[in-house]
Design an enzyme around this catalytic site. Structure first.
Site, short mmCIF file in Angstrom:
data_model
loop_
_atom_site.label_atom_id
_atom_site.label_comp_id
_atom_site.label_asym_id
_atom_site.label_seq_id
_atom_site.Cartn_x
_atom_site.Cartn_y
_atom_site.Cartn_z
CG ASP A 9 -2.19 0.57 0.81
OD1 ASP A 9 -2.33 1.60 0.36
OD2 ASP A 9 -3.25 0.04 1.21
CG ASP B 70 -4.05 5.63 1.46
OD1 ASP B 70 -5.01 5.03 1.90
OD2 ASP B 70 -3.80 6.51 2.23
CD GLU C 73 -8.72 5.29 -1.05
OE1 GLU C 73 -9.65 4.96 -0.03
OE2 GLU C 73 -7.81 5.86 -0.58
CG HIS D 83 -9.23 -1.21 4.39
ND1 HIS D 83 -8.86 -1.13 2.95
CD2 HIS D 83 -8.50 -0.26 4.96
CE1 HIS D 83 -8.25 0.06 2.69
NE2 HIS D 83 -8.08 0.62 3.82
CG ASP D 84 -11.03 2.15 3.74
OD1 ASP D 84 -10.54 2.24 5.22
OD2 ASP D 84 -10.40 2.60 2.93
C1 GLC Z 1 -7.49 5.37 2.68
C2 GLC Z 1 -7.31 4.24 3.34
C3 GLC Z 1 -7.90 4.30 4.76
C4 GLC Z 1 -7.11 5.45 5.45
C5 GLC Z 1 -7.10 6.75 4.80
C6 GLC Z 1 -6.09 7.37 5.25
O1 GLC Z 1 -8.75 6.02 2.24
O2 GLC Z 1 -7.91 3.07 2.59
O3 GLC Z 1 -8.26 3.17 5.53
O4 GLC Z 1 -7.76 5.62 6.76
O5 GLC Z 1 -6.94 6.43 3.21
O6 GLC Z 1 -4.79 7.01 4.90
#
Ligand code: GLC
Length: 558
Positions: A98, A199, A258, A330-331
């Site tokens: 990641d 991310d 993302e 995971h979110d």
């Molecule tokens: C992304 C991740 C999340 C995290 C955020 C800040 O959205 O998927 O889990 O809290 O970024 O890094």
């Protein structure tokens, strides 16, 4: 569209903290992943994305990195990582890390040096800004609640954190900082990583100067969501192009961004043949129903909304790129608890959702536990929840006047911890995840839903996922499943999710009866072959209709 090495693969996301603990410290680890590589291979997963396992105070579960060049001892060592990469290679599998570079941890040495010298070189790696009249530079609210600005001790300055205050934003306008990031990325790629999931990347470009971008308050706290600045932050593409050219492109690395709220006209730039990334996720259904007021005010998604979201993405992407499909990560809460109406989730529904995900055009990402049908947790108290985002949203709901019980009810549906409970390997006390005390509650339903009971059961959700991964790789259908065009069938029909995938040689029709009631659907052409179904019986009548049982999914060749 150019064909790429990863198009025909299946991807799988591991949340290391919750996957498999071999040390008994209650936290999953890299050796635990190595131990399960054969399980993942058997499932048909090729590309494995690990959520962060770098050194971190774990304020946001590793998305707050204090050392990009080391593995957090709780997860193992760099030798374990090297072994994982090597063992994956032996099995023709690929490891992704990641890449969290919008921000780092406040415990990273850069930030510590910045605090020690708030006008020095390291302060310019971050956004250290003068306050205005003793207040923060603007009214942005952080994604995890409260102001996005935190005072820099001993100064009149504030530092920016779009996420938690322990996640200071890195200043991408600073070329030296950018070069440090590229150096780190290349270091990992030299090690043999196949690429990265990237991310929160869209946030790296800020609307500047900060003081010029106050937005109308959207809650009682007088602040405005930081997302609003994204529309005024022009030029993220320049950073992304530079990053791609100086790193990923040189290695033919795979990258999954993302990215939220992309504009249709930008898609080729993001994921076209020479896009910033290989692919990005389809988040249309996960952001559906969002409210600026908070989770307590969000609108739950219905089966028809879900179909509309999936189809909308397909229609927009077309040949402009290759999207990645998800039903959870995971979110997010567990997909089966969200996209199947309450009380209806069973193995048949789970297999139907899986069929839809796998047959839409794109690269399917399975999130750990999805393949055995893991569900949301019935959290009994807010004390059982660890996630900072859920705790903030609970407070937001209370502030809006909800009772404690109603606030819990509202946030537990969306809680990120639904997806973060330990993997359910078997029906033993801690679901076979750890011999110690798990860091987060194990879902009590592990006695019924677990990998051990499913692996050798030909009718299990797990075995069905194996059929889907196999179909994607089946030489007869692969070209259609991977590259076939998408076209809806009977789109206006409520609680029916049906579409064609048309390849050069074959056409598949995918039909999902998104309801408990049976129904009969006319087929548009003669069925040449039933390729797959989640039910033993596929009932096609002599007048070319198909009788579908509740939540039945079929893939037929026409
Ligand atoms: C992304 C991740 C999340 C995290 C955020 C800040 O959205 O998927 O889990 O809290 O970024 O890094």
């Amino acid at each position: 569209m150019q064909k790429k090495w990863w198009h025909e693969k299946v991807a799988y996301q591991i949340y290391p903290k919750s996957f498999n603990d071999t040390t008994g410290n209650g936290i999953g680890d890299l050796r635990g992943i190595i131990e399960k590589l054969d399980y993942l291979k058997d499932l048909g997963a090729d590309i494995i994305w690990l959520s962060p396992c770098y050194c971190s105070p774990l304020a946001d579960q590793g998305y707050d990195i204090s050392d990009y060049y080391n593995i957090d001892p709780r997860f193992g060592t760099m030798d374990d990582m090297d072994e994982l990469i090597a063992e994956a290679k032996k099995r023709d599998m690929y490891i992704l890390m990641d890449l969290v570079v919008n921000h780092c941890s406040d415990e990273h040495e850069w930030f510590q040096k910045a605090l020690a010298d708030p006008t020095g070189k390291y302060a310019s790696y971050f956004y250290f800004e003068e306050g205005v009249d003793g207040h923060a530079p603007n009214n942005w609210r952080s994604y995890f609640g409260g102001s996005a600005w935190e005072p820099v001790p001993g100064t009149t300055k504030y530092y920016l954190h779009l996420f938690h205050k322990k996640q200071p934003d890195l200043n991408w306008e600073n070329e030296e900082l950018r070069e440090k990031i590229y150096e780190m990325i290349n270091w990992w790629l030299d090690k043999g990583l196949a690429g990265f999931r990237i991310d929160a990347i869209i946030n790296i470009k800020k609307a500047l100067p900060f003081t010029a971008y106050n937005y109308p308050a959207d809650r009682e706290d007088g602040m405005a969501a930081a997302t609003l600045m994204l529309k005024d932050a022009v030029g993220v593409g320049d950073f992304l192009t530079e990053m791609r050219d100086k790193t990923f492109a040189k290695y033919d690395a795979f990258t999954a961004g993302e990215v939220f709220n992309e504009k249709e006209e930008d898609i080729p730039n993001f994921i076209g043949d020479n896009g910033y990334f290989s692919t990005m996720y389809d988040f249309r259904s996960t952001i559906f129903g969002e409210s600026e007021k908070g989770w307590y005010d969000c609108k739950h998604i219905t089966p028809d909304d879900y179909k509309a979201c999936c189809f909308e993405t397909q229609k927009i992407i077309k040949e402009n790129g290759f999207i990645s499909t998800i039903i959870e990560n995971h979110d997010e809460p567990r997909g089966v608890s969200r996209y199947i109406p309450a009380g209806e989730a069973n193995d048949t529904c789970k297999k139907m959702l899986a069929t839809m995900q796998f047959m839409l055009r794109g690269l399917p990402f399975i999130y750990e536990g999805q393949e055995i049908g893991m569900e949301n947790v019935d959290f009994k108290s807010i004390d059982e929840i660890d996630d900072i985002s859920t705790l903030d949203e609970y407070q937001v709901a209370l502030n809006a006047g909800l009772s404690e019980a109603d606030a819990l009810e509202a946030v537990k549906y969306y809680s990120r911890d639904n997806a973060r409970t330990p993997f359910q390997w078997d029906d033993s006390e801690n679901a076979g995840f750890t011999t110690g005390k798990p860091w987060l509650k194990v879902n009590p339903n592990h006695t019924k839903i677990n990998a051990k009971s499913q692996i050798n059961d030909p009718d299990s959700v797990f075995s069905y996922y194996k059929k889907l991964t196999a179909l994607r790789k089946n030489p007869e259908y692969k070209d259609t499943v991977v590259y076939g065009t998408f076209e809806p069938y009977m789109e206006d029909e409520s609680r029916l999710m049906a579409f064609y995938r048309r390849g050069e040689e074959k056409t598949l029709l995918i039909i999902g009866n998104y309801q408990t009631q049976e129904r009969t659907i006319a087929l548009p052409a003669e069925c040449k072959k039933v390729v797959l179904s989640n039910s033993d019986k596929v009932d096609i009548t002599s007048d070319n209709k198909i009788n579908l049982s509740g939540y039945q999914a079929v893939i037929i060749e026409i």
